[in-house]
Design a protein around this motif. Structure first.
Motif, PDB file in Angstrom:
ATOM      1  N   PRO A 120       5.034   9.253  -9.639  1.00  0.00           N
ATOM      2  CA  PRO A 120       4.089   9.341  -8.636  1.00  0.00           C
ATOM      3  C   PRO A 120       2.871  10.070  -8.979  1.00  0.00           C
ATOM      4  CG  PRO A 120       6.478  10.009  -8.133  1.00  0.00           C
ATOM      5  CD  PRO A 120       6.626   9.576  -9.456  1.00  0.00           C
ATOM      6  N   ALA A 121       3.253  11.059 -10.150  1.00  0.00           N
ATOM      7  CA  ALA A 121       1.842  11.821 -10.562  1.00  0.00           C
ATOM      8  C   ALA A 121       1.044  10.862 -11.229  1.00  0.00           C
ATOM      9  CB  ALA A 121       2.235  12.759 -11.493  1.00  0.00           C
ATOM     10  N   ALA A 122       1.413   9.632 -11.829  1.00  0.00           N
ATOM     11  CA  ALA A 122       0.604   8.818 -12.546  1.00  0.00           C
ATOM     12  C   ALA A 122      -0.115   7.960 -11.422  1.00  0.00           C
ATOM     13  CB  ALA A 122       1.337   7.886 -13.535  1.00  0.00           C
ATOM     14  N   LEU A 123       0.677   7.392 -10.523  1.00  0.00           N
ATOM     15  CA  LEU A 123       0.124   6.618  -9.558  1.00  0.00           C
ATOM     16  C   LEU A 123      -1.047   7.328  -8.696  1.00  0.00           C
ATOM     17  CD1 LEU A 123       3.368   5.321  -7.693  1.00  0.00           C
ATOM     18  CD2 LEU A 123       1.771   3.914  -9.126  1.00  0.00           C
ATOM     19  N   ALA A 124      -1.013   8.582  -8.565  1.00  0.00           N
ATOM     20  CA  ALA A 124      -1.873   9.350  -8.057  1.00  0.00           C
ATOM     21  C   ALA A 124      -2.982   9.560  -8.844  1.00  0.00           C
ATOM     22  CB  ALA A 124      -1.495  10.814  -7.495  1.00  0.00           C
ATOM     23  N   ALA A 125      -2.969   9.690 -10.120  1.00  0.00           N
ATOM     24  CA  ALA A 125      -3.994   9.895 -11.100  1.00  0.00           C
ATOM     25  C   ALA A 125      -4.677   8.559 -11.213  1.00  0.00           C
ATOM     26  CB  ALA A 125      -3.363  10.313 -12.451  1.00  0.00           C
ATOM     27  N   THR A 126      -3.967   7.487 -11.280  1.00  0.00           N
ATOM     28  CA  THR A 126      -4.369   6.017 -11.333  1.00  0.00           C
ATOM     29  C   THR A 126      -5.415   5.740 -10.232  1.00  0.00           C
ATOM     30  OG1 THR A 126      -2.657   5.357 -12.661  1.00  0.00           O
ATOM     31  CG2 THR A 126      -4.038   3.862 -11.549  1.00  0.00           C
ATOM     32  N   LYS A 127      -4.833   6.076  -9.000  1.00  0.00           N
ATOM     33  CA  LYS A 127      -5.676   6.023  -7.741  1.00  0.00           C
ATOM     34  C   LYS A 127      -6.971   6.680  -7.983  1.00  0.00           C
ATOM     35  CE  LYS A 127      -4.263   5.126  -3.919  1.00  0.00           C
ATOM     36  NZ  LYS A 127      -3.660   5.311  -2.620  1.00  0.00           N
ATOM     37  N   ASP A 128      -6.926   8.040  -8.401  1.00  0.00           N
ATOM     38  CA  ASP A 128      -8.146   8.765  -8.669  1.00  0.00           C
ATOM     39  C   ASP A 128      -9.111   8.200  -9.596  1.00  0.00           C
ATOM     40  OD1 ASP A 128      -9.602  11.352  -7.842  1.00  0.00           O
ATOM     41  OD2 ASP A 128      -9.290  11.542  -9.996  1.00  0.00           O
ATOM     42  N   LEU A 129      -8.480   7.467 -10.703  1.00  0.00           N
ATOM     43  CA  LEU A 129      -9.318   6.801 -11.596  1.00  0.00           C
ATOM     44  C   LEU A 129      -9.977   5.978 -11.300  1.00  0.00           C
ATOM     45  CD1 LEU A 129      -9.948   6.197 -14.891  1.00  0.00           C
ATOM     46  CD2 LEU A 129      -7.652   5.126 -14.925  1.00  0.00           C
ATOM     47  N   ILE A 130      -9.370   4.977 -10.558  1.00  0.00           N
ATOM     48  CA  ILE A 130     -10.178   3.724 -10.073  1.00  0.00           C
ATOM     49  C   ILE A 130     -11.343   4.187  -9.062  1.00  0.00           C
ATOM     50  CG2 ILE A 130      -9.711   1.637  -8.416  1.00  0.00           C
ATOM     51  CD1 ILE A 130      -6.858   1.732  -9.364  1.00  0.00           C
ATOM     52  N   ARG A 131     -10.948   5.443  -8.357  1.00  0.00           N
ATOM     53  CA  ARG A 131     -12.176   5.707  -7.518  1.00  0.00           C
ATOM     54  C   ARG A 131     -13.371   6.339  -8.406  1.00  0.00           C
ATOM     55  NH1 ARG A 131      -8.075   7.396  -4.147  1.00  0.00           N
ATOM     56  NH2 ARG A 131      -7.789   9.381  -4.890  1.00  0.00           N
ATOM     57  N   ALA A 132     -12.888   6.866  -9.525  1.00  0.00           N
ATOM     58  CA  ALA A 132     -14.006   7.598 -10.198  1.00  0.00           C
ATOM     59  C   ALA A 132     -14.956   6.375 -11.138  1.00  0.00           C
ATOM     60  CB  ALA A 132     -13.146   8.478 -11.275  1.00  0.00           C
TER      61      ALA A 132
ATOM     62  N   LEU B  78      -8.215   7.853   0.452  1.00  0.00           N
ATOM     63  CA  LEU B  78      -8.342   8.909  -0.331  1.00  0.00           C
ATOM     64  C   LEU B  78      -6.764   9.232  -0.640  1.00  0.00           C
ATOM     65  CD1 LEU B  78     -11.157  11.125   0.298  1.00  0.00           C
ATOM     66  CD2 LEU B  78     -11.047   9.243  -1.651  1.00  0.00           C
ATOM     67  N   CYS B  79      -5.794   8.456   0.111  1.00  0.00           N
ATOM     68  CA  CYS B  79      -4.423   8.906   0.165  1.00  0.00           C
ATOM     69  C   CYS B  79      -3.901   8.802  -1.356  1.00  0.00           C
ATOM     70  CB  CYS B  79      -3.743   7.871   1.035  1.00  0.00           C
ATOM     71  SG  CYS B  79      -1.983   8.198   0.718  1.00  0.00           S
ATOM     72  N   PRO B  80      -3.359   9.758  -2.095  1.00  0.00           N
ATOM     73  CA  PRO B  80      -3.026   9.830  -3.506  1.00  0.00           C
ATOM     74  C   PRO B  80      -1.467   9.151  -3.582  1.00  0.00           C
ATOM     75  CG  PRO B  80      -2.310  11.860  -2.415  1.00  0.00           C
ATOM     76  CD  PRO B  80      -3.056  11.189  -1.310  1.00  0.00           C
ATOM     77  N   LYS B  81      -1.032   8.444  -2.369  1.00  0.00           N
ATOM     78  CA  LYS B  81       0.396   7.880  -2.692  1.00  0.00           C
ATOM     79  C   LYS B  81       0.041   6.397  -2.391  1.00  0.00           C
ATOM     80  CE  LYS B  81       2.703  11.892  -0.854  1.00  0.00           C
ATOM     81  NZ  LYS B  81       3.775  12.355   0.137  1.00  0.00           N
ATOM     82  N   PRO B  82       0.592   5.548  -2.878  1.00  0.00           N
ATOM     83  CA  PRO B  82       0.340   4.125  -2.663  1.00  0.00           C
ATOM     84  C   PRO B  82       0.644   3.588  -0.921  1.00  0.00           C
ATOM     85  CG  PRO B  82       2.134   4.085  -4.521  1.00  0.00           C
ATOM     86  CD  PRO B  82       2.002   5.626  -3.780  1.00  0.00           C
ATOM     87  N   THR B  83      -0.352   2.794  -0.546  1.00  0.00           N
ATOM     88  CA  THR B  83      -0.569   2.460   0.757  1.00  0.00           C
ATOM     89  C   THR B  83      -0.382   1.016   0.745  1.00  0.00           C
ATOM     90  OG1 THR B  83      -3.065   2.561   0.640  1.00  0.00           O
ATOM     91  CG2 THR B  83      -1.789   4.458   1.688  1.00  0.00           C
ATOM     92  N   LEU B  84       0.410   0.276   1.642  1.00  0.00           N
ATOM     93  CA  LEU B  84       0.781  -1.089   1.636  1.00  0.00           C
ATOM     94  C   LEU B  84       0.338  -1.582   3.199  1.00  0.00           C
ATOM     95  CD1 LEU B  84       2.962   0.059  -0.414  1.00  0.00           C
ATOM     96  CD2 LEU B  84       3.472  -2.292  -0.606  1.00  0.00           C
ATOM     97  N   ALA B  85      -0.242  -2.719   3.563  1.00  0.00           N
ATOM     98  CA  ALA B  85      -0.147  -3.070   4.791  1.00  0.00           C
ATOM     99  C   ALA B  85       0.473  -4.737   4.896  1.00  0.00           C
ATOM    100  CB  ALA B  85      -1.543  -3.366   4.956  1.00  0.00           C
ATOM    101  N   ARG B  86       1.232  -4.661   5.844  1.00  0.00           N
ATOM    102  CA  ARG B  86       2.111  -5.866   6.143  1.00  0.00           C
ATOM    103  C   ARG B  86       1.523  -6.627   7.154  1.00  0.00           C
ATOM    104  NH1 ARG B  86       6.330  -7.590   9.544  1.00  0.00           N
ATOM    105  NH2 ARG B  86       8.002  -8.436   8.996  1.00  0.00           N
ATOM    106  N   VAL B  87       0.787  -7.611   6.816  1.00  0.00           N
ATOM    107  CA  VAL B  87      -0.138  -8.469   7.846  1.00  0.00           C
ATOM    108  C   VAL B  87       0.681  -9.490   8.415  1.00  0.00           C
ATOM    109  CG1 VAL B  87      -2.354  -9.429   8.480  1.00  0.00           C
ATOM    110  CG2 VAL B  87      -2.019  -7.460   7.040  1.00  0.00           C
TER     111      VAL B  87
END
Length: 261
Positions: free
Chosen positions: A202-214, A94-103
């Motif tokens: 940043p606001a659009a990124l957060a809104a986009t993440k929320d959109l995808i979840r919706a 649910l993090c509103p900011k982009p999250t990345l994983a470096r594996v």
């Protein structure tokens, strides 16, 4: 220090730092990760979060000493413990900011959940993955919503049931990993993704993440609570206790003996 948190140009970098146990997580590391993600979310100077690790493994899953302690837990204690891991996964998801994983190396069991809950995952070709819980009489309950969403139910049927290892190339084909690059190109790949993200609002990124979840029918409290209950149930079961004991004692498990606790 089991978790190192630094900030580089507005990116909160969380580094798993238990190389002596292949960065396996226990209740302390779960709490530290949850707090670290929450702090990064609350910090207005942070616009992205990167998860990485030190040592020869990205994360081996559950810590053996933590698993030993689980063997003596009551059902209520198992439920409380599982709910903490569930909270970590949901915090990342649910993090509103982009999250990345470096594996940079292999990731097993619960570590695959950390990866599946992240927005962008880059791995090296040598990395291996596995959802291993059934081999010790458990189920990947808490991480299952994120893995099934990433891999699809059809692929989850295979990899959850066989607990087989699969390559980074396969992980990419399954949708668990987005990009596979050589080790010497790993940091450049992460930097490229961060550069693209930084160019966006940043606001659009957060809104986009929320959109995808919706539109993807997001997890709700009932699903999260149900996964915690399921792992608590099976941890306290006869096969759950036998599987963990056999794993810790390095012997073959004897399934189906005794009654469910």
């Amino acid at each position: 220090m089991s978790l190192i948190a630094t900030t580089e140009d507005g990116v909160r970098v969380l580094t798993l730092n238990r190389p002596e146990v292949r960065n396996a997580f226990d209740d302390a590391l779960i709490a530290a990760l949850t707090a670290a993600y929450a702090a990064a979310i609350a910090d207005p100077a942070v616009w992205a979060i990167l998860l990485k690790a030190e040592g020869k493994s990205f994360c081996a899953g559950g810590d053996l000493n933590w698993m030993r302690r689980m063997g003596a837990y009551t059902h209520a204690e198992n439920l409380q413990d599982a709910e903490k891991l569930a909270a970590l996964m949901r915090t990342i998801d649910l993090c509103p900011k982009p999250t990345l994983a470096r594996v940079h190396a292999s990731a097993f069991a619960g570590a695959t959940g950390l990866i599946a809950a992240s927005d962008i995952v880059v791995a090296v070709p040598e990395a291996e993955f596995a959802v291993t819980e059934v081999r010790i009489g458990l189920i990947p309950a808490v991480i299952s919503p994120y893995l099934v969403r990433a891999m699809g139910a059809r692929q989850a049927r295979r990899y959850f049931l066989t607990a087989e290892r699969f390559s980074a190339a396969t992980a990419q084909a399954l949708g668990l990993v987005h990009e596979v690059v050589p080790a010497d190109a790993l940091d450049a790949a992460i930097a490229r993704h961060l550069s693209a993200l930084k160019a966006a609002s940043p606001a659009a990124l957060a809104a986009t993440k929320d959109l995808i979840r919706a539109v993807d029918r997001p997890l709700d409290d009932a699903v999260v609570a149900d996964t915690a209950r399921r792992i608590a149930d099976i941890r306290a079961s006869a096969d759950g206790k036998e599987g963990v004991s056999a794993f810790l004692e390095k012997r073959k498990a004897q399934w189906g003996k005794g009654e469910t606790a």
